[in-house]
Design a protein around this motif. Sequence first.
Motif, short mmCIF file in Angstrom:
data_model
loop_
_atom_site.label_atom_id
_atom_site.label_comp_id
_atom_site.label_asym_id
_atom_site.label_seq_id
_atom_site.Cartn_x
_atom_site.Cartn_y
_atom_site.Cartn_z
N LEU A 1 0.82 -1.22 0.00
CA LEU A 1 0.00 0.00 0.00
C LEU A 1 0.85 1.27 0.00
O LEU A 1 0.33 2.37 -0.02
CB LEU A 1 -0.92 0.00 1.22
N LYS A 2 2.17 1.07 0.07
CA LYS A 2 3.14 2.18 0.07
C LYS A 2 2.90 3.12 1.26
O LYS A 2 2.94 4.34 1.13
CB LYS A 2 3.09 2.94 -1.26
N PHE A 3 2.69 2.50 2.41
CA PHE A 3 2.54 3.26 3.64
C PHE A 3 3.91 3.71 4.14
O PHE A 3 4.88 2.95 4.05
CB PHE A 3 1.91 2.40 4.74
N PRO A 4 4.01 4.91 4.71
CA PRO A 4 5.22 5.27 5.46
C PRO A 4 5.32 4.35 6.68
O PRO A 4 4.30 3.85 7.17
CB PRO A 4 4.96 6.72 5.88
N GLU A 5 6.51 4.13 7.17
CA GLU A 5 6.72 3.25 8.32
C GLU A 5 5.84 3.63 9.52
O GLU A 5 5.23 2.74 10.14
CB GLU A 5 8.20 3.26 8.73
N PRO A 6 5.71 4.92 9.88
CA PRO A 6 4.86 5.26 11.04
C PRO A 6 3.40 4.85 10.87
O PRO A 6 2.73 4.53 11.85
CB PRO A 6 5.01 6.78 11.14
#
Length: 214
Positions: free
Chosen positions: A43-48
């Motif tokens: 989903l190409k989420f940022p790590e946080p």
Amino acid sequence: MELLTKEKIRDAMPSRKDDIFYEEEIYLRKGACLFMRKAGLLLKFPEPTTATAIMFFHRFFARRSFAKYDRFVISTTCLYLAAKVAETHRKIRDVVNVAYTILNQKALAICPEYWDLKDVVVKMESVVLRTLAFELTIEMPHTYLLHYLSLLHCSDQVAQLSWNILSDSSDALCDTTNQLMDLFESGLQEEKYEGTAKWLILVSAKPRSIKEIS
């Protein structure tokens, strides 16, 4: 006031009432966290954002039993909810499709099964929200880590190791003491001031204190 030990906290988990032992619960949590990490990448989420979803998941099952709820449905719901909270919005269609693809090794077409899964996630979102008492504020440590790494001019190796440990520590209710103490004694000890790591002085901490609370 009596302080709760790790053992008392483990024994008080709701899953214990359904004869799910601590070791089995850790296995279930780790599997779900691995699932969320894979989904976060797709989903190409940022790590946080992924870490926020994982924290929602852990908090949910600190109050509910694994015997009562499907962990992957809750995981998918937490991913969708975390995307909203972290303002990295993803369409529910994308979240459901990614979750289905990881679990079934094939894409999900727009069919009755898709609508059923979507409806489940929407319904479970309200369940998760009520279980968390609508407390969705999570102060993630990633920003602080980057700040201190920059302030202490740490090497790329120390920065990467610190980031990896931070990411891994959110995946399960596990003891990371050994990893942390190895980190203290190796990479971060490169940054010394009068025999003590500068970063320990900066956060007013001692290795013994860190070991006691970890």
